[in-house]
Motif scaffolding. Structure first.
Motif, mmCIF file in Angstrom:
data_model
loop_
_atom_site.group_PDB
_atom_site.id
_atom_site.type_symbol
_atom_site.label_atom_id
_atom_site.label_comp_id
_atom_site.label_asym_id
_atom_site.label_seq_id
_atom_site.Cartn_x
_atom_site.Cartn_y
_atom_site.Cartn_z
ATOM 1 N N ARG A 180 0.822 -1.217 0.000
ATOM 2 C CA ARG A 180 0.000 0.000 0.000
ATOM 3 C C ARG A 180 0.854 1.263 0.000
ATOM 4 O O ARG A 180 0.443 2.281 -0.541
ATOM 5 C CB ARG A 180 -0.926 0.007 1.211
ATOM 6 N N VAL A 231 1.999 1.879 -3.649
ATOM 7 C CA VAL A 231 1.006 2.416 -4.591
ATOM 8 C C VAL A 231 0.406 3.736 -4.105
ATOM 9 O O VAL A 231 -0.548 4.240 -4.690
ATOM 10 C CB VAL A 231 -0.122 1.394 -4.901
ATOM 11 N N GLY A 232 0.952 4.292 -3.026
ATOM 12 C CA GLY A 232 0.548 5.627 -2.593
ATOM 13 C C GLY A 232 -0.673 5.687 -1.710
ATOM 14 O O GLY A 232 -1.209 6.771 -1.476
ATOM 15 N N LEU A 233 -1.130 4.539 -1.209
ATOM 16 C CA LEU A 233 -2.309 4.578 -0.337
ATOM 17 C C LEU A 233 -1.940 4.904 1.103
ATOM 18 O O LEU A 233 -2.741 5.463 1.846
ATOM 19 C CB LEU A 233 -3.041 3.221 -0.376
ATOM 20 N N LEU A 234 -0.724 4.539 1.493
ATOM 21 C CA LEU A 234 -0.252 4.839 2.844
ATOM 22 C C LEU A 234 0.969 5.737 2.749
ATOM 23 O O LEU A 234 1.796 5.582 1.842
ATOM 24 C CB LEU A 234 0.133 3.558 3.588
ATOM 25 N N VAL A 235 1.073 6.640 3.705
ATOM 26 C CA VAL A 235 2.225 7.546 3.742
ATOM 27 C C VAL A 235 3.263 6.951 4.702
ATOM 28 O O VAL A 235 2.932 6.661 5.856
ATOM 29 C CB VAL A 235 1.784 8.942 4.240
#
Lengths: 268, 300
Positions: B49, B52-56
């Motif tokens: 995640r 793919v940029g869903l979590l920082v």
């Protein structure tokens, strides 16, 4: 600024809910407007309203309302409480659908792994809510205008158009607040809770402010202070402070929604 | 060396005080299939995640195609096809509408493989997603991830709902993409299948990367099994091996699980009269289990 494909999807996904709301608003608008010619001839009705204590009158829209005028009757029965509540309910549902429900059902995860900026997602959602609310507001007030024509109810169309703008801006600001709630909430129920609390507190404080001066200061900060359907339909000037307050609130919470989603971890 | 597609540097994610993953360092190169293995809760999905940029990330970072994960997230996502762990797509839309919507979100990247994939996975696109079985939803997720010919595929347990035939199809598709120079980063629990398609594996446990090695190297140097038969019953102390765990299977036949150095095992075995000997490399599953056995041993 917005993604047209996402906008189309969001509006399409809410079409069933929009249809039910439209049907309800149409029927209620038809009923209330069609009732007026008969009710206006019953003097006892006016007397009954006149016997209400001022406080109670304030709860239903203000003691200065003349219910023998069509604007007064429609304010009392429809515009003061019922219409904003119904439109706000639609806005809360739409706002919850756009972010927190989309996160719960996994669609947000798929969308945000595509090359779409998160700010664009938030703004598109805001526009989708605005379009949905605008359509329902036009339908609701448009129904009253149309039925008043059929039944010969003497309503000022200019007043109706001004009211249309006022109620749209009121519910847009509530929609914007609930969109922000949707961006920070963990569960969709929290969005409804925030929206209902804001609406209920605003209405209650507005009512209490007519009795206790202490509440007047709080009332200035809340949306119902700027909502006077009877006044906007019956007086000539436009309440610019209402326009400014609702627009500022809508824009501020739309910006906060963008910031909140930008920083949010998307987990299921 | 071929182009680095993924490069992580001390990539760390905390959920409040709870550790997601800590200080991950690994590289994935162009044209590789990288298997990311670990039990539930080890941090696989957290890693994917973040990619793919869903979590920082909390700290550390990663570069994908040389681009920074935080600054260039949009450009990175243009090059990625992603399948989530728990596939739940747009229930109100048909399969056709879903693919059209997702294709529209990638301007300039036409879904060149869409029709071929639909035919290959035998999916009826006219039905609503809410009417799909979990297997069909998984097929739709595969099609949307592969259809625009992404340069990197990030796949989180992509075969969990597929039947064996479709799994076979899916792994064939991964191989084809690899042959075309595409890179696949895949997490899975189906270890024998991962062994078949992966070039490299990373094993993660409790949020930390235990090892990253090529599948062939890992099998060669880690765990080995030896089956041997003796000519006669030896003295008991000769069966006390330091280099292996010994287990009598039947009569004079034994099975040894060799840990570490092969030379030490051969020397210890040479003290016995051996009539038959067979040495085999451990499967990826056995290696994986060995890592987690070590983890159990580490626990207080």
């Amino acid at each position: 600024m917005i993604d047209p494909e996402l906008l189309t999807y969001q509006l399409k996904a809410r079409r069933r809910s929009s249809l039910y709301f439209s049907l309800g608003l149409f029927l209620w608008g038809l009923l209330i407007t069609a009732l007026y010619p008969a009710v206006s001839e019953v003097e006892a009705f006016s007397d009954y309203w006149g016997q209400f204590p001022e406080n109670l009158k304030n709860l239903f829209g203000g003691h200065e309302i003349n219910i023998l005028k069509p604007e007064g009757f429609i304010t009392l029965e429809y515009y003061q409480m019922f219409l904003p509540i119904i439109l706000a309910a639609f806005a809360f549902g739409f706002a919850a659908f756009c972010v927190v429900k989309a996160r719960e059902n996994g669609s947000l995860e798929i969308l945000l792994t595509h090359p779409m900026e998160r700010w664009k997602y938030s703004l598109t959602s805001f526009f989708a809510i605005s379009i949905g609310l605008a359509a329902l507001t036009i339908l609701a007030v448009g129904t009253v205008m149309l039925v008043s024509l059929v039944f010969g109810v003497d309503l000022s169309y200019t007043g109706q158009l001004r009211f249309m703008l006022l109620v749209f801006l009121l519910v847009l600001s509530l929609g914007s607040i609930s969109l922000f709630a949707s961006c920070v909430a963990r569960k969709s129920g929290q969005v409804y809770a925030v929206g209902i609390t804001v609406l209920a507190v605003a209405y209650l404080v507005n009512f209490l402010s007519s009795t206790w001066s202490f509440f007047r200061y709080i009332d200035y900060a809340l949306p119902y202070h700027y909502y006077d359907p009877y006044g906007i339909m019956t007086t000539a000037g436009f309440p610019w402070s209402s326009l400014f307050y609702y627009l500022a609130t809508s824009i501020a919470f739309a910006v906060l929604s963008v910031i909140a989603l930008q920083r949010k971890d998307i987990t299921v | 060396m071929s182009e680095r597609v993924i490069e992580t540097r001390d990539l760390t994610k905390y959920y409040g005080k709870h550790l997601g993953v800590s200080q991950l360092n690994f590289e994935v190169h162009r044209g590789e299939v990288f298997g990311y293995l670990g039990p539930n809760g080890a941090g696989k999905t957290t890693t994917l995640r973040m990619l793919v940029g869903l979590l920082v990330p909390t700290s550390g970072g990663a570069r994908v195609f040389g681009m920074d994960l935080r600054k260039d997230s949009l450009a990175i996502r243009r090059e990625i096809g992603y399948i989530p762990d728990d596939v739940r797509l747009f229930e109100d839309l048909t399969g056709e509408e879903t693919l059209r919507l997702l294709e529209s979100l990638r301007p300039g990247k036409p879904a060149v493989f869409r029709d071929e994939l639909v035919e290959r996975f035998d999916l009826d696109l006219s039905r609503k997603v809410s009417e799909y079985s979990s297997g069909n939803k998984q097929k739709l997720a595969i099609i949307q991830a592969f259809m625009h010919d992404p340069r990197l595929l990030v796949l989180d347990e992509p075969t969990s709902a597929l039947d064996p035939l479709m799994r076979h199809q899916f792994y064939g598709l991964c191989r084809e993409f690899r042959e075309r120079g595409r890179t696949v980063f895949i997490s899975s629990h189906v270890l024998p299948e991962m062994e078949q398609i992966c070039d490299w594996v990373g094993i993660i446990r409790r949020g930390r990367l235990a090892t990253v090695e090529s599948v062939s190297e890992l099998s060669r140097k880690k765990l080995r099994n030896a089956d041997f038969t003796l000519a006669a019953e030896p003295e008991a102390e000769l069966l006390d091996f330091k280099s292996a765990n010994l287990k009598r299977t039947v009569g004079l036949s034994f099975q040894a699980e060799i840990r570490g150095d092969m030379d030490s095992f051969i020397k210890e075995l040479s003290r016995l009269q051996v009539t038959d000997l067979q040495i085999s490399h451990a499967s990826l599953e056995e290696i994986f289990l060995e890592f987690y056995r070590d983890e159990e041993d580490d626990r207080p």
